[in-house]
Write an enzyme that holds these catalytic residues in place. Sequence first.
Site, PDB file in Angstrom:
ATOM      1  N   ASN A   8       0.943  -1.123  -0.022  1.00  0.00           N
ATOM      2  CA  ASN A   8       0.171  -0.143   0.109  1.00  0.00           C
ATOM      3  C   ASN A   8       0.911   1.187  -0.094  1.00  0.00           C
ATOM      4  O   ASN A   8       1.507   1.722   1.008  1.00  0.00           O
ATOM      5  CB  ASN A   8      -0.829   0.072   1.152  1.00  0.00           C
ATOM      6  CG  ASN A   8      -1.683   1.323   1.564  1.00  0.00           C
ATOM      7  OD1 ASN A   8      -1.826   2.017   0.602  1.00  0.00           O
ATOM      8  ND2 ASN A   8      -1.960   1.385   2.700  1.00  0.00           N
ATOM      9  N   LYS A  10       0.342   4.468  -0.206  1.00  0.00           N
ATOM     10  CA  LYS A  10      -0.114   5.491   0.269  1.00  0.00           C
ATOM     11  C   LYS A  10       0.051   6.836  -0.554  1.00  0.00           C
ATOM     12  O   LYS A  10      -0.044   6.592  -1.687  1.00  0.00           O
ATOM     13  CB  LYS A  10       0.520   5.715   2.067  1.00  0.00           C
ATOM     14  CG  LYS A  10       0.051   4.546   2.790  1.00  0.00           C
ATOM     15  CD  LYS A  10       0.238   4.770   4.319  1.00  0.00           C
ATOM     16  CE  LYS A  10      -0.095   3.307   5.033  1.00  0.00           C
ATOM     17  NZ  LYS A  10       0.122   3.493   6.339  1.00  0.00           N
ATOM     18  N   HIS A  97      -9.104   1.284   5.352  1.00  0.00           N
ATOM     19  CA  HIS A  97      -8.023   1.721   6.153  1.00  0.00           C
ATOM     20  C   HIS A  97      -8.076   2.519   7.178  1.00  0.00           C
ATOM     21  O   HIS A  97      -8.967   3.439   7.123  1.00  0.00           O
ATOM     22  CB  HIS A  97      -6.791   2.027   5.170  1.00  0.00           C
ATOM     23  CG  HIS A  97      -5.570   2.121   5.626  1.00  0.00           C
ATOM     24  ND1 HIS A  97      -5.357   2.871   6.700  1.00  0.00           N
ATOM     25  CD2 HIS A  97      -4.467   1.127   5.450  1.00  0.00           C
ATOM     26  CE1 HIS A  97      -3.854   2.564   7.077  1.00  0.00           C
ATOM     27  NE2 HIS A  97      -3.519   1.520   6.175  1.00  0.00           N
ATOM     28  N   GLU A 169      -5.400  -5.363  10.824  1.00  0.00           N
ATOM     29  CA  GLU A 169      -4.418  -4.344  10.834  1.00  0.00           C
ATOM     30  C   GLU A 169      -4.762  -3.680  12.196  1.00  0.00           C
ATOM     31  O   GLU A 169      -5.274  -2.548  12.112  1.00  0.00           O
ATOM     32  CB  GLU A 169      -4.408  -3.540   9.611  1.00  0.00           C
ATOM     33  CG  GLU A 169      -3.064  -2.472   9.722  1.00  0.00           C
ATOM     34  CD  GLU A 169      -2.851  -1.909   8.447  1.00  0.00           C
ATOM     35  OE1 GLU A 169      -1.816  -2.117   7.824  1.00  0.00           O
ATOM     36  OE2 GLU A 169      -3.387  -1.003   7.921  1.00  0.00           O
ATOM     37  N   GLY A 175       3.006   2.073  11.472  1.00  0.00           N
ATOM     38  CA  GLY A 175       4.031   2.875  11.565  1.00  0.00           C
ATOM     39  C   GLY A 175       4.884   2.941  12.696  1.00  0.00           C
ATOM     40  O   GLY A 175       5.582   3.832  12.903  1.00  0.00           O
ATOM     41  N   SER A 215       3.582  -2.487  10.511  1.00  0.00           N
ATOM     42  CA  SER A 215       4.883  -2.609  10.556  1.00  0.00           C
ATOM     43  C   SER A 215       5.497  -3.927  10.407  1.00  0.00           C
ATOM     44  O   SER A 215       6.471  -4.562  11.132  1.00  0.00           O
ATOM     45  CB  SER A 215       5.204  -2.157  12.018  1.00  0.00           C
ATOM     46  OG  SER A 215       4.646  -1.029  12.390  1.00  0.00           O
TER      47      SER A 215
HETATM   48  P1  13P Z   1       3.751   0.064   7.670  1.00  0.00           P
HETATM   49  O1  13P Z   1       3.911  -0.882   7.199  1.00  0.00           O
HETATM   50  O2  13P Z   1       4.229   1.503   7.205  1.00  0.00           O
HETATM   51  O3  13P Z   1       3.470   0.200   9.214  1.00  0.00           O
HETATM   52  O4  13P Z   1       1.930   0.606   7.223  1.00  0.00           O
HETATM   53  C1  13P Z   1       0.842  -0.394   7.232  1.00  0.00           C
HETATM   54  C2  13P Z   1      -0.070  -0.067   6.544  1.00  0.00           C
HETATM   55  O5  13P Z   1      -0.822   0.764   7.001  1.00  0.00           O
HETATM   56  C3  13P Z   1      -0.381  -0.671   5.592  1.00  0.00           C
HETATM   57  O6  13P Z   1      -1.811  -0.751   4.852  1.00  0.00           O
END
Ligand code: 13P
Length: 255
Positions: A8, A10, A97, A169, A175, A215
């Site tokens: 993802n 972002k 999300h 998640e 993060g 993470s």
């Molecule tokens: P990270 O892998 O940066 O922790 O983010 C996870 C996420 O939001 C995946 O959708």
Amino acid sequence: MEKIIGANLKIYFKDKKEFKEYAQTLIKEMDFIKSDSLKVYVLPDFLNIPQASEIFKNTKINIGAQDLFWEDSGPYTGAISPLLLKDFGCTLVFVGHSERRRYFNENDYILNKKVHACYRVGLIPIVLIGETEEERSYGLTDIIIEKQIRIILNNLPYDFLKNIVIMYEPVWAIGKADAATPEIIEKSFKFIRKTLLKIYDKNLSENIKVIYGGSVNPSNASEILKIKGADGLGVTRSSLNVREFVKIIRIAEKI
Ligand code: 13P
């Protein structure tokens, strides 16, 4: 069993060129993948979807979107039509999300409408569920997971639900320096499947894809993928660097 590994992205890419280089490197680095038991997806930001669909054409990389609107067309300024996502080559789409909940006020009822849109147009939703830190501290994790499943998947046909992906998640694990512990993930995976058994049946509960996000990195990918009932991983920070992402894909290929 097929493993699903996804990125993802972002809105980390700041221009078209940066994304193009990323996508081309990923294709080269993924040459080794011959196995049919691995499904890799990339979710670019909306504006990079058209070039992603060109670059990834005839490769093993699936493209998806990070969000969608629940109507196909009409007076909805700024919205993203699910029909156009399909037309641009997306096969998958994130629904729910936690950043959409946090910054765009999405809730379980809105997410239910979005999953209905996926059903209508033929997109596979990756439905994100998981508790916040506060909810966990009050012992509400299972209640939140069950509530999310019941509302978001409400009133959808069984044959469609069999093929969706559920991504656990936990909001507090996004993060961070490390993922949730394997014990916590396993417990939630079990609870998700138990809830699906209660609402639907054994077949759906055992065969629906359940993946983990939050993470994930090359150091923890293996232990998470070895958890009973784990069908894959969703990654952001460790997917922004192609080499790191490919390390995770290689780990999944071997498990
Ligand atoms: P990270 O892998 O940066 O922790 O983010 C996870 C996420 O939001 C995946 O959708």
